[in-house]
Scaffold this motif. Structure first.
Motif, PDB file in Angstrom:
ATOM      1  N   PHE A   1       0.861  -1.181   0.000  1.00  9.06           N
ATOM      2  CA  PHE A   1       0.000   0.000   0.000  1.00  9.06           C
ATOM      3  C   PHE A   1       0.893   1.226   0.000  1.00  9.06           C
ATOM      4  O   PHE A   1       1.816   1.330   0.819  1.00  9.06           O
ATOM      5  CB  PHE A   1      -0.909   0.040   1.232  1.00  9.06           C
ATOM      6  CG  PHE A   1      -1.951  -1.036   1.262  1.00  9.06           C
ATOM      7  CD1 PHE A   1      -2.890  -1.152   0.248  1.00  9.06           C
ATOM      8  CD2 PHE A   1      -2.017  -1.934   2.310  1.00  9.06           C
ATOM      9  CE1 PHE A   1      -3.864  -2.136   0.277  1.00  9.06           C
ATOM     10  CE2 PHE A   1      -2.987  -2.921   2.353  1.00  9.06           C
ATOM     11  CZ  PHE A   1      -3.912  -3.017   1.337  1.00  9.06           C
ATOM     12  N   ASN A   2       0.634   2.147  -0.910  1.00 12.12           N
ATOM     13  CA  ASN A   2       1.339   3.421  -0.945  1.00 12.12           C
ATOM     14  C   ASN A   2       0.303   4.492  -0.610  1.00 12.12           C
ATOM     15  O   ASN A   2      -0.674   4.663  -1.335  1.00 12.12           O
ATOM     16  CB  ASN A   2       1.965   3.669  -2.319  1.00 12.12           C
ATOM     17  CG  ASN A   2       2.829   4.900  -2.328  1.00 12.12           C
ATOM     18  OD1 ASN A   2       3.390   5.289  -1.311  1.00 12.12           O
ATOM     19  ND2 ASN A   2       2.925   5.536  -3.483  1.00 12.12           N
ATOM     20  N   VAL A   3       0.517   5.192   0.510  1.00 13.38           N
ATOM     21  CA  VAL A   3      -0.442   6.185   0.989  1.00 13.38           C
ATOM     22  C   VAL A   3       0.138   7.583   0.796  1.00 13.38           C
ATOM     23  O   VAL A   3       1.260   7.854   1.223  1.00 13.38           O
ATOM     24  CB  VAL A   3      -0.784   5.950   2.478  1.00 13.38           C
ATOM     25  CG1 VAL A   3      -1.787   6.978   2.965  1.00 13.38           C
ATOM     26  CG2 VAL A   3      -1.308   4.542   2.689  1.00 13.38           C
ATOM     27  N   THR A   4      -0.628   8.454   0.150  1.00  8.17           N
ATOM     28  CA  THR A   4      -0.213   9.835  -0.079  1.00  8.17           C
ATOM     29  C   THR A   4      -1.336  10.786   0.328  1.00  8.17           C
ATOM     30  O   THR A   4      -2.476  10.361   0.515  1.00  8.17           O
ATOM     31  CB  THR A   4       0.129  10.077  -1.562  1.00  8.17           C
ATOM     32  OG1 THR A   4      -1.022   9.756  -2.359  1.00  8.17           O
ATOM     33  CG2 THR A   4       1.312   9.228  -2.008  1.00  8.17           C
ATOM     34  N   ASN A   5      -0.994  12.047   0.445  1.00  6.70           N
ATOM     35  CA  ASN A   5      -1.974  13.111   0.731  1.00  6.70           C
ATOM     36  C   ASN A   5      -2.809  12.807   1.968  1.00  6.70           C
ATOM     37  O   ASN A   5      -4.042  12.775   1.913  1.00  6.70           O
ATOM     38  CB  ASN A   5      -2.893  13.370  -0.463  1.00  6.70           C
ATOM     39  CG  ASN A   5      -2.128  13.793  -1.686  1.00  6.70           C
ATOM     40  OD1 ASN A   5      -1.123  14.489  -1.591  1.00  6.70           O
ATOM     41  ND2 ASN A   5      -2.596  13.376  -2.851  1.00  6.70           N
ATOM     42  N   LEU A   6      -2.132  12.600   3.089  1.00  5.88           N
ATOM     43  CA  LEU A   6      -2.848  12.318   4.331  1.00  5.88           C
ATOM     44  C   LEU A   6      -3.788  13.460   4.680  1.00  5.88           C
ATOM     45  O   LEU A   6      -3.465  14.631   4.498  1.00  5.88           O
ATOM     46  CB  LEU A   6      -1.864  12.077   5.472  1.00  5.88           C
ATOM     47  CG  LEU A   6      -1.002  10.818   5.353  1.00  5.88           C
ATOM     48  CD1 LEU A   6      -0.004  10.746   6.489  1.00  5.88           C
ATOM     49  CD2 LEU A   6      -1.867   9.581   5.324  1.00  5.88           C
TER      50      LEU A   6
ATOM     51  N   ASP B   1       2.620 -10.841   3.392  1.00  2.00           N
ATOM     52  CA  ASP B   1       3.169  -9.682   4.086  1.00  2.00           C
ATOM     53  C   ASP B   1       2.460  -8.447   3.544  1.00  2.00           C
ATOM     54  O   ASP B   1       2.096  -8.399   2.368  1.00  2.00           O
ATOM     55  CB  ASP B   1       4.681  -9.587   3.836  1.00  2.00           C
ATOM     56  CG  ASP B   1       5.331  -8.460   4.617  1.00  2.00           C
ATOM     57  OD1 ASP B   1       4.896  -8.179   5.749  1.00  2.00           O
ATOM     58  OD2 ASP B   1       6.293  -7.856   4.091  1.00  2.00           O
ATOM     59  N   VAL B   2       2.255  -7.456   4.403  1.00  2.00           N
ATOM     60  CA  VAL B   2       1.636  -6.199   3.984  1.00  2.00           C
ATOM     61  C   VAL B   2       2.582  -5.070   4.344  1.00  2.00           C
ATOM     62  O   VAL B   2       3.093  -5.014   5.471  1.00  2.00           O
ATOM     63  CB  VAL B   2       0.262  -5.987   4.662  1.00  2.00           C
ATOM     64  CG1 VAL B   2      -0.329  -4.651   4.251  1.00  2.00           C
ATOM     65  CG2 VAL B   2      -0.685  -7.118   4.323  1.00  2.00           C
ATOM     66  N   THR B   3       2.827  -4.188   3.379  1.00  2.00           N
ATOM     67  CA  THR B   3       3.654  -3.020   3.651  1.00  2.00           C
ATOM     68  C   THR B   3       2.852  -1.752   3.372  1.00  2.00           C
ATOM     69  O   THR B   3       1.999  -1.718   2.491  1.00  2.00           O
ATOM     70  CB  THR B   3       4.941  -2.997   2.795  1.00  2.00           C
ATOM     71  OG1 THR B   3       4.586  -2.903   1.412  1.00  2.00           O
ATOM     72  CG2 THR B   3       5.788  -4.236   3.023  1.00  2.00           C
ATOM     73  N   VAL B   4       3.139  -0.722   4.160  1.00  2.00           N
ATOM     74  CA  VAL B   4       2.562   0.600   3.948  1.00  2.00           C
ATOM     75  C   VAL B   4       3.732   1.560   3.783  1.00  2.00           C
ATOM     76  O   VAL B   4       4.568   1.686   4.683  1.00  2.00           O
ATOM     77  CB  VAL B   4       1.664   1.033   5.129  1.00  2.00           C
ATOM     78  CG1 VAL B   4       1.154   2.457   4.914  1.00  2.00           C
ATOM     79  CG2 VAL B   4       0.506   0.063   5.301  1.00  2.00           C
ATOM     80  N   ASN B   5       3.807   2.168   2.605  1.00  2.00           N
ATOM     81  CA  ASN B   5       4.918   3.063   2.255  1.00  2.00           C
ATOM     82  C   ASN B   5       6.268   2.401   2.541  1.00  2.00           C
ATOM     83  O   ASN B   5       7.181   3.011   3.076  1.00  2.00           O
ATOM     84  CB  ASN B   5       4.792   4.396   2.984  1.00  2.00           C
ATOM     85  CG  ASN B   5       3.592   5.183   2.513  1.00  2.00           C
ATOM     86  OD1 ASN B   5       3.033   4.924   1.448  1.00  2.00           O
ATOM     87  ND2 ASN B   5       3.158   6.143   3.299  1.00  2.00           N
ATOM     88  N   GLY B   6       6.365   1.108   2.210  1.00  2.14           N
ATOM     89  CA  GLY B   6       7.617   0.372   2.319  1.00  2.14           C
ATOM     90  C   GLY B   6       7.887  -0.280   3.656  1.00  2.14           C
ATOM     91  O   GLY B   6       8.836  -1.045   3.788  1.00  2.14           O
TER      92      GLY B   6
END
Length: 122
Positions: A80-85, A106-111
């Motif tokens: 998951f890549n999360v932007t513009n919080l 495995d799950v990653t958020v912004n690496g």
């Protein structure tokens, strides 16, 4: 003779479909009620398994979310890549299926790897 050939072909086609890879990952537009009832909006990451084939991955985020899969051997990484919080947390629900040769998720958020807050088996 033609009937026997057609029957043999259909059986072969069915068996081939059953043995094919079932790895898939897609965002769900409408979450079934029986799944939504199990969603806890206070958790960041949930896994809800409701059948033998797949599971719902529920990710809560206050930003724009883009997702991707990375496959390395037996490990599948959901990225998951999360932007513009922002201030409003939204629910993002995905349906994930895999096969026995991909037995590590495995799950990653912004690496960064994150654990599931809750795993539910229905």
């Amino acid at each position: 003779m033609k009937k026997l050939f057609v029957l043999g072909f259909l059986v072969s086609l069915t068996l081939a479909a059953c043995s094919s890879s079932t790895l898939s990952f897609s965002e769900v537009e409408r979450v079934p009620d029986h799944v939504q009832d199990k969603v806890d909006s206070s958790l960041t990451l949930q896994s809800i398994t409701n059948d033998a084939e797949g599971k719902y991955i529920v990710f809560h985020s206050s930003g724009n979310v883009e997702s991707d899969l990375d496959i390395q051997g037996n490990m599948v990484t959901i990225q998951f890549n999360v932007t513009n919080l922002g201030d409003v947390v939204k629910q993002h629900t995905y349906y994930f299926t895999s096969d026995p040769k991909h037995d590590v998720l495995d799950v990653t958020v912004n690496g960064e790897s994150i654990p599931f807050d809750n795993v539910t088996i229905d």
